[in-house]
Design a protein around this motif. Structure first.
Motif, PDB file in Angstrom:
ATOM      1  N   PRO A   2     -25.131 -75.473 -10.472  1.00 23.55           N
ATOM      2  CA  PRO A   2     -24.188 -76.375 -11.125  1.00 23.55           C
ATOM      3  C   PRO A   2     -23.358 -75.615 -12.156  1.00 23.55           C
ATOM      4  N   PRO A   3     -22.093 -75.968 -12.300  1.00 19.83           N
ATOM      5  CA  PRO A   3     -21.256 -75.278 -13.279  1.00 19.83           C
ATOM      6  C   PRO A   3     -21.681 -75.632 -14.695  1.00 19.83           C
ATOM      7  N   ASP A   4     -21.514 -74.678 -15.615  1.00 18.39           N
ATOM      8  CA  ASP A   4     -21.845 -75.001 -16.999  1.00 18.39           C
ATOM      9  C   ASP A   4     -20.657 -75.714 -17.644  1.00 18.39           C
ATOM     10  N   VAL A   5     -20.911 -76.375 -18.740  1.00 19.54           N
ATOM     11  CA  VAL A   5     -19.882 -77.199 -19.378  1.00 19.54           C
ATOM     12  C   VAL A   5     -18.718 -76.349 -19.870  1.00 19.54           C
ATOM     13  N   TYR A   6     -18.971 -75.106 -20.264  1.00 19.69           N
ATOM     14  CA  TYR A   6     -17.885 -74.256 -20.759  1.00 19.69           C
ATOM     15  C   TYR A   6     -16.917 -73.888 -19.634  1.00 19.69           C
ATOM     16  N   THR A   7     -17.448 -73.649 -18.453  1.00 18.62           N
ATOM     17  CA  THR A   7     -16.607 -73.374 -17.287  1.00 18.62           C
ATOM     18  C   THR A   7     -15.765 -74.599 -16.945  1.00 18.62           C
ATOM     19  N   LEU A   8     -16.384 -75.759 -17.004  1.00 25.64           N
ATOM     20  CA  LEU A   8     -15.663 -76.997 -16.710  1.00 25.64           C
ATOM     21  C   LEU A   8     -14.587 -77.281 -17.759  1.00 25.64           C
ATOM     22  N   LEU A   9     -14.904 -77.033 -19.028  1.00 21.69           N
ATOM     23  CA  LEU A   9     -13.915 -77.240 -20.084  1.00 21.69           C
ATOM     24  C   LEU A   9     -12.717 -76.315 -19.900  1.00 21.69           C
ATOM     25  N   ALA A  10     -12.966 -75.066 -19.545  1.00 20.77           N
ATOM     26  CA  ALA A  10     -11.871 -74.117 -19.320  1.00 20.77           C
ATOM     27  C   ALA A  10     -10.993 -74.572 -18.156  1.00 20.77           C
ATOM     28  N   VAL A  28      -9.350 -78.326 -26.128  1.00 16.16           N
ATOM     29  CA  VAL A  28     -10.369 -78.218 -25.071  1.00 16.16           C
ATOM     30  C   VAL A  28     -10.682 -76.744 -24.813  1.00 16.16           C
ATOM     31  N   ARG A  29      -9.650 -75.909 -24.803  1.00  9.84           N
ATOM     32  CA  ARG A  29      -9.852 -74.476 -24.551  1.00  9.84           C
ATOM     33  C   ARG A  29     -10.703 -73.843 -25.661  1.00  9.84           C
ATOM     34  N   LEU A  30     -10.502 -74.271 -26.898  1.00 10.39           N
ATOM     35  CA  LEU A  30     -11.333 -73.766 -27.993  1.00 10.39           C
ATOM     36  C   LEU A  30     -12.801 -74.127 -27.781  1.00 10.39           C
ATOM     37  N   LEU A  31     -13.051 -75.349 -27.339  1.00 15.29           N
ATOM     38  CA  LEU A  31     -14.430 -75.748 -27.035  1.00 15.29           C
ATOM     39  C   LEU A  31     -15.008 -74.898 -25.904  1.00 15.29           C
ATOM     40  N   ALA A  32     -14.180 -74.613 -24.908  1.00 19.09           N
ATOM     41  CA  ALA A  32     -14.631 -73.794 -23.771  1.00 19.09           C
ATOM     42  C   ALA A  32     -15.023 -72.406 -24.231  1.00 19.09           C
ATOM     43  N   GLU A  33     -14.382 -71.938 -25.299  1.00 19.90           N
ATOM     44  CA  GLU A  33     -14.684 -70.605 -25.827  1.00 19.90           C
ATOM     45  C   GLU A  33     -15.842 -70.639 -26.813  1.00 19.90           C
ATOM     46  N   GLY A  34     -16.398 -71.816 -27.044  1.00 17.93           N
ATOM     47  CA  GLY A  34     -17.557 -71.944 -27.919  1.00 17.93           C
ATOM     48  C   GLY A  34     -17.232 -72.116 -29.382  1.00 17.93           C
ATOM     49  N   VAL A  35     -15.968 -72.367 -29.713  1.00 15.30           N
ATOM     50  CA  VAL A  35     -15.566 -72.568 -31.100  1.00 15.30           C
ATOM     51  C   VAL A  35     -16.028 -73.953 -31.545  1.00 15.30           C
TER      52      VAL A  35
END
Length: 87
Positions: A8-16, A78-85
Motif C-alpha cells: 500500500p502507498p504511504d500517506v506522504y506518497t499520496l500527498l505528493a 499539501v506538498r509541505l505535508l508530503a515533505e514531512g513539514v
C-alpha cells in the motif's frame, strides 16, 4: 512477501501525488473542501496497491482549505505535508 507493487502507498506518497494533481490544472481557480476530498479520493483510488486504509489516511491528513485559497495555494500546503513539514 508481497511484491513491491502490491505494497500500500504511504500517506506522504499520496500527498505528493495529490499536490501534483491539484497544481497541474487551473492553478488560479478557487479551491474548496469538496474538491479537495474528491481529488484525494481519485489519487488514492488510482495508486497501485491502494486500500481503504490508505484512502482514510490521505483524507485524514488533508489540511483545511482556507478562505481565498487557489488550487496552487492549497497544493503548496499539501506538498509541505508530503515533505514531512509540520507546524
Amino acid at each position: 512477501m508481497p511484491e513491491l507493487s502490491q505494497q500500500p502507498p504511504d500517506v506522504y506518497t499520496l500527498l505528493a501525488a495529490l499536490a501534483d494533481r491539484i497544481d497541474g490544472k487551473y492553478r488560479n481557480a478557487a479551491m474548496d473542501e469538496p474538491l479537495a476530498l474528491a481529488q484525494a479520493l481519485v489519487v488514492a483510488e488510482r495508486a497501485p496497491g491502494s486500500t481503504d486504509a490508505a484512502e482514510r489516511a490521505l483524507t485524514d491528513a488533508l489540511p483545511p482549505v482556507r478562505t481565498g485559497d487557489t488550487r496552487a495555494d492549497y497544493a503548496a500546503r499539501v506538498r509541505l505535508l508530503a515533505e514531512g513539514v509540520t507546524a
